[in-house]
Design an enzyme around this catalytic site. Structure first.
Site, short mmCIF file in Angstrom:
data_model
loop_
_atom_site.label_atom_id
_atom_site.label_comp_id
_atom_site.label_asym_id
_atom_site.label_seq_id
_atom_site.Cartn_x
_atom_site.Cartn_y
_atom_site.Cartn_z
N GLU A 90 -15.92 25.52 18.29
CA GLU A 90 -14.51 25.65 18.69
C GLU A 90 -14.40 27.02 19.34
O GLU A 90 -14.52 28.04 18.66
CB GLU A 90 -13.58 25.61 17.48
CG GLU A 90 -13.43 24.25 16.85
CD GLU A 90 -12.53 24.30 15.61
OE1 GLU A 90 -11.68 25.21 15.49
OE2 GLU A 90 -12.71 23.42 14.75
N GLU B 198 -15.63 23.99 9.06
CA GLU B 198 -15.60 25.35 8.55
C GLU B 198 -15.77 25.35 7.03
O GLU B 198 -14.97 25.91 6.30
CB GLU B 198 -14.27 26.01 8.94
CG GLU B 198 -14.11 26.07 10.43
CD GLU B 198 -12.98 26.95 10.89
OE1 GLU B 198 -12.00 27.07 10.15
OE2 GLU B 198 -13.08 27.52 11.98
C1 IPT Z 1 -10.08 26.49 12.97
C2 IPT Z 1 -10.15 25.03 12.53
O1 IPT Z 1 -11.45 24.53 12.47
C3 IPT Z 1 -9.30 24.12 13.36
O2 IPT Z 1 -9.16 22.89 12.71
C4 IPT Z 1 -7.97 24.73 13.59
O3 IPT Z 1 -7.36 24.91 12.37
C5 IPT Z 1 -8.15 26.04 14.32
O4 IPT Z 1 -9.03 26.89 13.69
C6 IPT Z 1 -6.87 26.81 14.48
O5 IPT Z 1 -6.03 26.13 15.30
S1 IPT Z 1 -9.74 27.53 11.59
C7 IPT Z 1 -10.11 29.21 11.93
C8 IPT Z 1 -9.90 29.81 13.16
C9 IPT Z 1 -9.77 30.03 10.75
#
Ligand code: IPT
Length: 974
Positions: A280, A192
């Site tokens: 993700e 990100e």
């Molecule tokens: C995203 C991240 O890439 C991951 O590492 C983890 O932090 C996750 O979300 C939350 O659990 S961050 C994003 C949704 C702002």
């Protein structure tokens, strides 16, 4: 890669003539030519030209410090239908000091990648350098806070530091790539990376990966939609840019009404020449508001999964998906990033922290089996959707340009609606135009398939969803499902009237000689079975189940073809030898087990139990398995304890502690008062830190005023001349908005007469460091926040204070590398090994329970031992449970056999159970439990609870060896 190979075979067969024409990845020629070539185009990844739909679950090895259990979790992930895992690699977990790296024991990621490979799970390797992940420093090592140069930029100091990390991790990843016979299929750079970006850095990280032999496609996960850079073009662009999506937000307190506040969850296409990648996709949530993870599981439960995941697949055509998290695990030791999470990282995931399977797991299975069995899904374009007669129902469609197969999403037009609507679709399928009845009851979505060559059959259309299908025992076996009580219809095409035998359930059939259509109509209830033969096609066994029944099937690949198993709580693998099917399965209760396998199969062995079976009219083997043996856990009734705060005593010898006299710091956050007291500047990065200050009173001082930065929920305690004067909450951040120049401020009155003018006085301060902030903003202002004391002055006098500081034994030079940098801090007991098995506590006071012991403020240690002899061949997840109504003035570090498995906070209702993972836990032997209780007011007895509980036993599991780590004798020569 045997399993992968057979998975691929399914894809190849089903693709038929409409093969892929994807282009190979640019890579140094000497890197290609390994076992397989990885490529991609706008539709999907390919391996040797064959398309892959990558359906991956996220797993954090660092949140499960027991390598044999990695296999357990990876097998569970695979059994849910995932064909891949997405893995972060945590720089700080491997590196206690600049230049020092460890990849052994619980850090042996080579072993992890080997396991993924054996299990046929593709890997998206995500080594950062930054990973976020709610872990300390967002994965950056704490020592990096002392390195000049902005983290996550092309600054030389940072560059040298991260290149060293990649020098170590890249070769391990590289040798496990698909191109070299392994299973790493993609490499994700950064995380990100959207705020304060430095494109040169993005380019350099990728160049470095290529230099290190990474030749699979490079990906990135863009955050939050909208305007942040997503690295799809320009300097620093990656080959396959992906998107992170958390449509349900993290609103765990409100699981019932929350419905997509962060968007409708359709993954955007970022590049025309690369697949759509949901890097993700939300599969759980962090418990930001302390609601407890069961609520997070509800927030992201099967309803959400059906509607959002299916909308994403058909709405965006994503063929690369990473579900965050499949299994969350435990932020043991000082792994948490304290501002967002506590010890448990259960995440409300499909697989619980205790490695149990939930209804979310079943939903993953229904969707994952479909996504990885129906090959035409790997290449689709948006297409005209059938029109519903009732506008309350909405449809979306995609179809495969080569096979014509259609995928139709049916759900409410208003995505918030929970109505029960029945209507008809006017559907032009590849095989003709039909009026198709559909029902959407409540929060639901279905992906209906039309025009699909299902093995040797032709599926014209169905209102049941496809779970999976395979050629088994000389016929096609297909499992279709629908919600309990809903009607279903399935149309198959034949060249002449086939014979239809309903073996089980109520299914009406009719054959239309004009079209060749065989139509089956039924109501989903239990599991109906229909045998169709003749009609110019191979025989078909059609299993029509409710959603629940469908989820009881396990699809396993063996050397003798695919086997379907129904009825065990889990099926890990199967083999067929000499007419016997051997199943590695977990059984949580006695009951039916049914195996659809090769016609030669006559016998069944489940685990080590020979199961008496009979052949059913469906051609399967059916028998009964016995349940797990009962488990009785010992109660903990023999404790020893002592108060342990020698540092508070005025006469304590701190001459070997480090002088805290620095006047400059690398941190952009300068101390409130000189000198620099931040513990990291003196090499103490994790856990508790002691400070001892000396001053010569003038007689005018009335108080001492301190500032400490600890991260959320951290505290500090203060003694003057050995007398406890109180505690305060530590700050989170010195310059958060609105600007806070006075973080973690505490004013401690000095009682009259406690210090005497001219006579040197001491102040002792114990500061907890709850973990390091992350670096989401990539500007050092969060990440390089100091920890420990941030300011100190006397009130009423200008007498200077000189300080010494003490943290974990050895500082960055670990004395216990097996347990690693995040296991202990600077408590006296941690430094002398009180937490370790074998520590001599015989002279301590005894008690029957923790609550029998009155505790003064400060630190006390409580030790006990317990013996376990759990039934062999069973998996019995165990946790240590504390009372729900803890004291807000107490916190407890829990050490199991010397491993810090977390911190119980008396006032955090969200977590009372602390997982004691097998491997750290001796399942057949003596265990040592040591608790360090930090009490701030002395008003309460020890914490309530403190009992062993199990979250469910099953026969099965994987063999777990003890994780080797030294005891007291080895480390302290006792
Ligand atoms: C995203 C991240 O890439 C991951 O590492 C983890 O932090 C996750 O979300 C939350 O659990 S961050 C994003 C949704 C702002």
């Amino acid at each position: 890669m045997r399993v992968l190979a057979s998975l691929l075979l399914v894809v190849v067969l089903a693709l038929g003539a409409g093969g892929a024409a994807a282009r190979p990845v640019d890579a140094a020629p000497d890197r290609v030519g390994g076992r397989h070539q990885v490529g991609y185009d706008r539709y999907s990844l390919t391996v040797d030209g064959e398309r892959i739909l990558l359906w991956a679950g996220e797993f954090h090895y660092f949140r499960l410090p027991s390598p044999d259990l990695w296999r357990d979790v990876l097998e569970k992930i695979r059994a849910a239908g995932f064909n891949g895992v997405s893995l972060y690699f945590h720089w700080g977990y491997h590196s206690p000091k600049q230049g020092v790296y460890d990849f052994t024991g619980v850090r042996d990621v080579d072993r992890l990648l080997g396991m993924a490979e054996e299990l046929g799970l593709y890997v998206v390797a995500r080594p950062g350098p930054y990973i976020n992940a709610e872990t300390t420093g967002g994965g950056l090592p704490a020592w990096l806070k002392q390195v000049p140069g902005r983290a996550r930029s092309s600054d030389p100091g940072y560059t040298a530091a991260y290149r060293d990390w990649l020098d170590h991790i890249d070769p391990i990843i590289a040798r496990h790539q698909v191109t070299r016979g392994g299973s790493v299929i993609a490499y994700n750079v950064e995380n990100e990376y959207g705020a304060n970006v430095d494109p040169l850095y993005m380019e350099q990280v990728q160049r470095k990966a290529r230099e290190d032999g990474i030749d699979v496609p490079i990906t990135h996960n863009n955050c939050c939609g909208g305007n942040l850079p997503n690295w799809s073009s320009g300097q620093g662009a990656v080959q396959i840019p992906g998107v992170d999506d958390y449509p349900q937000s993290f609103d765990c307190p409100d699981p019932d009404t929350t419905w997509g506040p962060w968007g409708d969850g359709i993954t955007r296409r970022l590049r025309e020449d690369a697949p759509v990648y949901a890097a993700e996709y939300q599969a759980g949530a962090i418990d930001l508001f302390d609601a407890g993870y069961e609520k997070c599981r509800q927030l992201t439960g099967p309803d959400y999964m059906r509607v959002f995941y299916k909308s994403n697949v058909v709405g965006s055509g994503a063929t690369m998906l990473g579900y965050y998290m499949a299994f969350g695990g435990t932020s043991w030791g000082w792994l948490p990033q304290p501002n967002d999470v506590y010890t448990s990282y259960d995440y409300g995931a499909a697989i619980t922290e205790g490695r149990g399977l939930t209804p979310k797991y079943d939903e993953f299975k229904r969707q994952g089996y479909f996504a990885t069995s129906v090959a035409p899904l790997t290449k689709t374009d948006p297409s005209a959707a059938p029109v519903p007669a009732d506008a309350a129902v909405g449809t979306l469609a995609r179809s495969n340009p080569d096979t014509g197969t259609q995928f139709v999403l049916v759900r409410h037009a208003d995505r918030a609606s929970a109505a029960d609507v029945t209507t008809t679709l006017d559907w032009s399928t590849p095989d003709g135009r039909y009026r198709v009845p559909v029902r959407i009851a409540g929060r639901d979505a279905k992906i209906l398939v039309a025009g699909y060559d299902l093995g040797g059959q032709r599926l014209v259309w169905s209102t049941s969803e496809v779970l999976t299908h395979a050629a088994i025992g000389g016929r096609d076996v297909a499992v279709l499902h629908g919600r309990d009580g809903e009607n279903g219809s399935t149309v198959l095409r034949y060249s002449s009237a086939p014979s239809v035998r309903v073996l089980d359930g109520r299914v009406a059939s009719s054959y239309d000689a004009a079209t060749g259509d065989l139509r089956l109509d039924y109501r989903h209830s239990g599991l109906a079975r229909v045998l169709v033969s003749g009609g110019g096609r191979p025989p078909l066994l059609l299993l029509l189940g409710t959603a629940e029944e469908a989820a009881r099937f396990w699809r396993l690949d063996t050397g003798s073809g695919t086997v379907l198993v129904r009825g065990t709580a889990l099926a890990r693998s199967a083999s067929v030898l000499g007419g016997t099917v051997r199943l590695r399965a977990d059984v949580d209760r006695a009951g039916e087990v049914e195996v659809f396998g090769p016609s030669s199969a006559r016998g069944l062995v489940v685990g080590d139990e020979s199961v008496r079976v009979r052949r059913t009219p469906s051609g399967s083997l059916l028998g009964e398995v016995s349940g797990p043996r009962p488990v009785v856990l010992p109660s903990l009734t023999d404790w020893r304890h002592r108060v342990d705060v020698p540092e508070a005593a005025p006469g304590f010898d701190d001459s070997r502690w480090t002088k805290a006299d620095r006047t400059t710091t690398e941190s952009p956050i300068k101390p409130k008062t000189p000198p620099v007291l931040a513990s990291g500047d003196y090499g103490f990065h994790h856990g508790n830190t002691w400070y001892r200050g000396r001053f010569t009173p003038t007689g005018a001082e009335t108080a001492i005023s301190l500032n400490a930065i600890t991260g959320r929920r951290g505290i500090y305690l203060v003694w003057v001349n050995g007398r406890y004067v109180g505690s305060a909450a530590g700050g989170v951040q010195a310059d958060s908005e609105p600007v806070n120049p006075d973080p973690g401020r505490g004013d401690f009155a000095i009682p009259a007469g406690l210090v005497e003018p001219g006579k040197p006085a001491t102040v002792s301060v114990l500061v907890e460091n709850m973990g390091h902030n992350d670096d989401w903003t990539a500007d050092d202002t969060r990440f390089k926040q100091p920890r420990g004391l941030f300011g100190a002055r006397l009130v009423g006098s200008d007498a200077p204070i000189t300080w010494r500081v003490q943290g974990a034994e050895g500082g960055e030079d670990l004395t216990d590398p097996a347990r690693g940098p995040l296991n202990t801090g600077g408590l006296h007991g941690e430094r002398v090994g009180t937490h370790l098995p074998g520590y001599p506590d015989r002279t301590w006071q005894r008690s029957r329970s923790l609550t029998d012991v009155p505790l003064p403020p400060g630190v006390s240690w409580h030790r006990t031992e317990f013996r376990l002899d759990l039934p062999k061949g069973h998996d019995v997840p165990i946790a240590l449970r504390f009372a729900e109504d803890g004291s807000p003035n107490q916190r407890v570090l829990v050490f199991l056999n010397g491993w810090n498995v977390g911190q119980y906070l008396g006032d955090l209702a969200a977590q009372q159970d602390f997982a004691l993972p097998a491997g750290l836990l001796r399942e057949h032997g003596v265990n040592s439990l040591a608790l360090a209780v930090i009490d701030t007011d002395g008003a309460d007895a020890g914490p309530g609870g403190g009992s062993l509980v199990t979250t469910g036993a099953s026969r099965g599991g994987v063999p777990v060896r003890d994780v080797p780590a030294p005891g007291y004798a080895e480390l302290h020569g006792g």
